[in-house]
Design a protein around this motif. Structure first.
Motif, short mmCIF file in Angstrom:
data_model
loop_
_atom_site.label_atom_id
_atom_site.label_comp_id
_atom_site.label_asym_id
_atom_site.label_seq_id
_atom_site.Cartn_x
_atom_site.Cartn_y
_atom_site.Cartn_z
N ARG A 214 50.57 29.01 51.59
CA ARG A 214 49.21 28.48 51.72
C ARG A 214 48.18 29.43 51.12
O ARG A 214 47.03 29.47 51.55
CB ARG A 214 48.88 28.21 53.19
N SER A 215 48.58 30.18 50.15
CA SER A 215 47.66 31.16 49.56
C SER A 215 46.76 30.52 48.51
O SER A 215 47.13 29.55 47.84
CB SER A 215 48.44 32.32 48.93
N ARG A 216 45.57 31.07 48.37
CA ARG A 216 44.61 30.60 47.37
C ARG A 216 45.18 30.72 45.96
O ARG A 216 44.94 29.88 45.09
CB ARG A 216 43.32 31.41 47.50
N LEU A 217 45.94 31.78 45.74
CA LEU A 217 46.52 32.02 44.42
C LEU A 217 47.46 30.88 44.03
O LEU A 217 47.44 30.41 42.88
CB LEU A 217 47.27 33.35 44.43
N LEU A 218 48.29 30.42 44.96
CA LEU A 218 49.21 29.32 44.67
C LEU A 218 48.46 28.03 44.37
O LEU A 218 48.83 27.29 43.46
CB LEU A 218 50.16 29.10 45.86
N VAL A 219 47.41 27.76 45.14
CA VAL A 219 46.64 26.54 44.92
C VAL A 219 45.97 26.56 43.54
O VAL A 219 45.97 25.55 42.82
CB VAL A 219 45.58 26.37 46.02
N SER A 220 45.45 27.71 43.14
CA SER A 220 44.83 27.82 41.82
C SER A 220 45.83 27.54 40.71
O SER A 220 45.54 26.80 39.76
CB SER A 220 44.24 29.23 41.63
N ALA A 221 47.02 28.11 40.85
CA ALA A 221 48.06 27.90 39.84
C ALA A 221 48.52 26.45 39.82
O ALA A 221 48.77 25.87 38.75
CB ALA A 221 49.23 28.84 40.10
N TYR A 222 48.62 25.85 41.01
CA TYR A 222 49.06 24.45 41.10
C TYR A 222 48.06 23.54 40.38
O TYR A 222 48.45 22.67 39.59
CB TYR A 222 49.19 24.04 42.56
N LYS A 223 46.79 23.73 40.65
CA LYS A 223 45.78 22.90 40.00
C LYS A 223 45.79 23.14 38.49
O LYS A 223 45.62 22.19 37.70
CB LYS A 223 44.39 23.24 40.57
N HIS A 224 45.95 24.38 38.09
CA HIS A 224 45.99 24.72 36.66
C HIS A 224 47.07 23.92 35.94
O HIS A 224 46.84 23.39 34.85
CB HIS A 224 46.25 26.21 36.51
N VAL A 225 48.23 23.80 36.56
CA VAL A 225 49.36 23.12 35.92
C VAL A 225 49.27 21.60 36.07
O VAL A 225 49.49 20.86 35.10
CB VAL A 225 50.70 23.62 36.51
#
Length: 351
Positions: A214-225
């Motif tokens: 649930r990290s912000r970093l994972l969400v950013s990468a997910y949206k990016h892709v």
């Protein structure tokens, strides 16, 4: 993973497991299966030998005319589940495989594999640079600077990437721990999950599910892709561009979370090439270990809650992002009435 369990009654007629990356092959066709493979690899199963998956799957369908799927090993059952998801996601595929020669089946597998590998390569390339925009507070510079086109200074070599990659349960601020990680004396295996997987990089050994994935970093990468690079810093909207919209995707899958986590982990490391034989990053083990947890039926409650949380971050207007029903709404009244009827019926039966 190719070895059958001792209790399996099915004779082995196959090579290595399909749920491992196979040798690299070229497929030059512009068949729609290439595009389909891009999405399937990202959202269902990434590190897969697709020619083997199809060959094994067709053979298994023939064997299942005389035997139950339960007679196969656990790994074969899992592989068949991936095979069935592939068939379900591409309606004409089964007919094409059944009517095709062995060479045609292999060719189809190569096309899908080309798509999956192409998507993985594209994501690895773009995240290599983009990751640097997300790992420190906005307006602050990374010190010492990290190069966007070179990864040699990343991994445990750098204070920031090292702190994110430090295995949960270890203390990066401990000088001896840090030295052991940098020197390689402490070997980090793929199933030792890095702290960046956790919200606010906080790990509770008494409650290891708390904040996991649930990290912000994972969400950013997910949206990016999946929803477009420009969506990372914007509030989510119903109208989307990018890979998710292209493939009609409106909810997060557990495999897509594991895929993004694997990509982010690799982007933070100092390794320059994503390779199935790279024992340093051990990316396959990492990816499989996350999938093992997320697909474990004993963890379904936590996984369901995780998916609701993810859908709220990425697809907030989808039904998958809505968990609670508004009190006193018509829907809540219908549910309450149905529950009351069921309880009354159960009482009558038991009496």
């Amino acid at each position: 993973m190719a070895t059958q369990e001792a209790t399996s009654s099915i004779p082995s007629k196959r090579g290595s497991s399909a749920l491992q990356m196979g040798p690299r092959k070229k497929a030059s066709s512009s068949d729609p299966l290439v595009s389909h493979g891009r999405h399937f690899g990202r959202t269902v199963f990434a590190l897969c030998n697709y020619p083997s998956l199809l060959t094994n799957g067709i053979l298994r369908l023939e064997q299942m005319e005389d035997t139950s799927l339960e007679d196969f090993s656990a790994e074969e059952r899992r592989e068949h589940g991936v095979f069935e998801q592939l068939l379900d996601s591409y309606p004409s595929l089964l007919e094409r495989l059944k009517n095709g020669s062995e060479e045609e089946i292999l060719h189809v597998g190569e096309l899908i594999g080309k798509g999956a590998a192409g998507a993985r390569g594209d994501d690895t390339k773009t995240l290599k640079s983009a990751i640097l925009d997300w790992i420190c507070p906005k307006g602050e510079a990374i010190q010492p600077p990290l190069h966007r086109n070179s990864k040699i200074d990343r991994g445990f070599n750098h204070e920031l990437t090292g702190s994110l990659l430090c295995p949960a349960g270890l203390n990066w601020n401990d000088s001896q721990t840090k030295e052991n990680l940098r020197s390689g004396e402490t070997l980090v295996c793929g199933d030792q999950w890095p702290i960046f997987l956790y919200a606010n990089q906080t790990y509770d050994p008494e409650d290891p599910w708390c904040g996991l994935l649930r990290s912000r970093l994972l969400v950013s990468a997910y949206k990016h892709v999946f929803t477009s690079p420009s969506s990372v810093d914007r509030e989510p909207k119903a109208t989307r561009s990018g890979n998710a919209r292209l493939h009609g995707m409106n909810s997060v899958t557990v495999a897509s979370i594991a895929y993004i986590a694997t990509q982010v982990r690799f982007a933070l490391t100092s390794s320059s090439v994503f390779s199935r034989t790279d024992t340093t990053t051990d990316s396959e083990t990492f990816y499989h270990s996350l999938l093992d947890l997320l697909e474990d039926t004993d963890e379904s409650k936590e996984v369901d809650e995780l998916l609701v949380w993810w859908n709220r971050q990425v697809f907030p207007t989808s039904s998958a992002a809505k968990r609670s029903i508004t009190a006193n709404s018509a829907l809540s009244k219908i549910r309450q009435k149905r529950l009351a009827l069921k309880q009354t019926s159960n009482t009558v039966v038991s009496s």
